[in-house]
Design an enzyme around this catalytic site. Structure first.
Site, PDB file in Angstrom:
ATOM      1  N   HIS A  71       0.809  -1.224   0.000  1.00 60.62           N
ATOM      2  CA  HIS A  71       0.000   0.000   0.000  1.00 60.62           C
ATOM      3  C   HIS A  71       0.837   1.268   0.000  1.00 60.62           C
ATOM      4  CE1 HIS A  71       0.278  -0.178   4.575  1.00 60.62           C
ATOM      5  NE2 HIS A  71       0.441   1.116   4.364  1.00 60.62           N
ATOM      6  N   ASP A 117      -0.117  -7.739   1.727  1.00 59.05           N
ATOM      7  CA  ASP A 117       0.341  -6.344   1.670  1.00 59.05           C
ATOM      8  C   ASP A 117       1.865  -6.282   1.592  1.00 59.05           C
ATOM      9  OD1 ASP A 117       0.361  -3.592   1.749  1.00 59.05           O
ATOM     10  OD2 ASP A 117      -0.142  -3.436   3.887  1.00 59.05           O
ATOM     11  N   GLN A 206       1.469   5.514  11.536  1.00 55.61           N
ATOM     12  CA  GLN A 206       1.816   6.097  10.248  1.00 55.61           C
ATOM     13  C   GLN A 206       3.317   6.367  10.135  1.00 55.61           C
ATOM     14  OE1 GLN A 206      -1.376   6.774  11.584  1.00 55.61           O
ATOM     15  NE2 GLN A 206      -1.782   5.296   9.972  1.00 55.61           N
ATOM     16  N   GLY A 207       3.841   6.086   8.948  1.00 53.90           N
ATOM     17  CA  GLY A 207       5.271   6.217   8.712  1.00 53.90           C
ATOM     18  C   GLY A 207       6.006   4.919   8.946  1.00 53.90           C
ATOM     19  N   ASP A 208       5.340   3.927   9.562  1.00 56.22           N
ATOM     20  CA  ASP A 208       5.984   2.653   9.878  1.00 56.22           C
ATOM     21  C   ASP A 208       5.570   1.520   8.944  1.00 56.22           C
ATOM     22  OD1 ASP A 208       7.382   3.648  12.146  1.00 56.22           O
ATOM     23  OD2 ASP A 208       5.546   3.535  13.315  1.00 56.22           O
ATOM     24  N   SER A 209       4.638   1.773   8.023  1.00 53.52           N
ATOM     25  CA  SER A 209       4.174   0.733   7.106  1.00 53.52           C
ATOM     26  C   SER A 209       5.343   0.032   6.426  1.00 53.52           C
ATOM     27  CB  SER A 209       3.282   1.340   6.028  1.00 53.52           C
ATOM     28  OG  SER A 209       2.021   1.673   6.533  1.00 53.52           O
TER      29      SER A 209
END
Length: 253
Positions: A71, A117, A206-209
């Site tokens: 994603h 993912d 957020q930012g760690d995906s």
């Protein structure tokens, strides 16, 4: 549900419409050194709202291959880059940098149920000599009660410096904890492809995906999605490695 990539110019990257605004940090983390997680990689993008270019996390599986979240791959390949060995992203004097020459997205990735993912980036300039992390191949490794470690460079909400490598211990809650949540089931949580972890004090966001979730020195899963951060009622959802380990290994041979 919120996918855990960097927020773009204040626009939330949502799995489904109507979700509420979520916080944006690894919660309850501590500083980590690049020597303890040399395989942890930053995925950057020229269109990031962050001055450092932070976009997502990643994991080095081969000198020229980085695993991240599918994603995260919403922009042209030419806009992506990778950084290894830089704990503080504002310190350009450290670490190695490479552009991306190719993006592979798992053919089974589905935005409706958020499964598979995974994306693998091919580095234009390999990070030679960097220790790699092994993929977990045992599906039974995901079990309630074990303590996992997640790594990332996301915001910290004043628990530490921004854009700096953090780690957080998160409990594996077992699949039943997420399967009991109707919202999570509706958004595609599946015992066969996800790990349910986190609590009211530690979590990724957020930012760690695409970043690593580690157990006993092996890559158990990667950061994928969740509602809120460090919310006891909404654990973090991770993309489990074991069911796709062979498919991923074929891409790095």
């Amino acid at each position: 549900m919120l996918k855990r990539a960097v927020v773009l110019a204040g626009v939330l990257l949502l799995v489904t419409a109507g979700s509420s605004a979520d916080k944006q940090f690894i919660v309850g983390g501590t500083l980590a050194s690049v020597s303890e997680a040399p395989w942890a990689v930053v995925v950057t993008n020229t269109q990031s709202s962050r001055p450092t270019g932070l976009w997502c996390g990643g994991v080095l599986l081969a000198p020229d291959k980085v695993l991240t979240a599918a994603h995260c791959m919403t922009k042209p390949v030419s806009t992506y880059g990778a950084i290894q060995g830089r704990a503080n992203l504002s310190d350009n004097s450290t670490g190695r940098v490479s552009g991306i020459s190719k993006i592979w997205i798992h053919p089974g990735y589905n935005t409706k149920n958020n499964r598979n993912d995974f994306a693998i980036l091919t580095l234009a300039k390999p990070f030679a000599g960097v220790p790699l992390i092994a993929l977990e191949t045992n599906p039974n490794a995901d079990r309630r009660g074990v303590t996992l470690t997640v790594y990332g460079w996301g915001d910290t909400a004043d628990t530490g410096p921004d854009d700096t490598l953090q780690k957080a211990a998160v409990p594996d809650l077992g699949d039943d904890a997420c399967l009991a949540n109707k919202e999570y089931v509706a958004n595609g949580y599946a015992a066969a492809s996800n790990v349910c972890a986190g609590n009211g004090s530690t979590d990724a966001c957020q930012g760690d995906s695409g970043g690593p979730l580690v157990l006993n020195g092996r890559l158990l899963a990667t950061v994928s999605w969740g509602k809120g951060c460090a919310d006891a009622d909404f654990p973090g959802v991770y993309a489990e490695i074991a069911p796709v380990a062979e498919t991923l290994a074929q891409q790095v041979r």
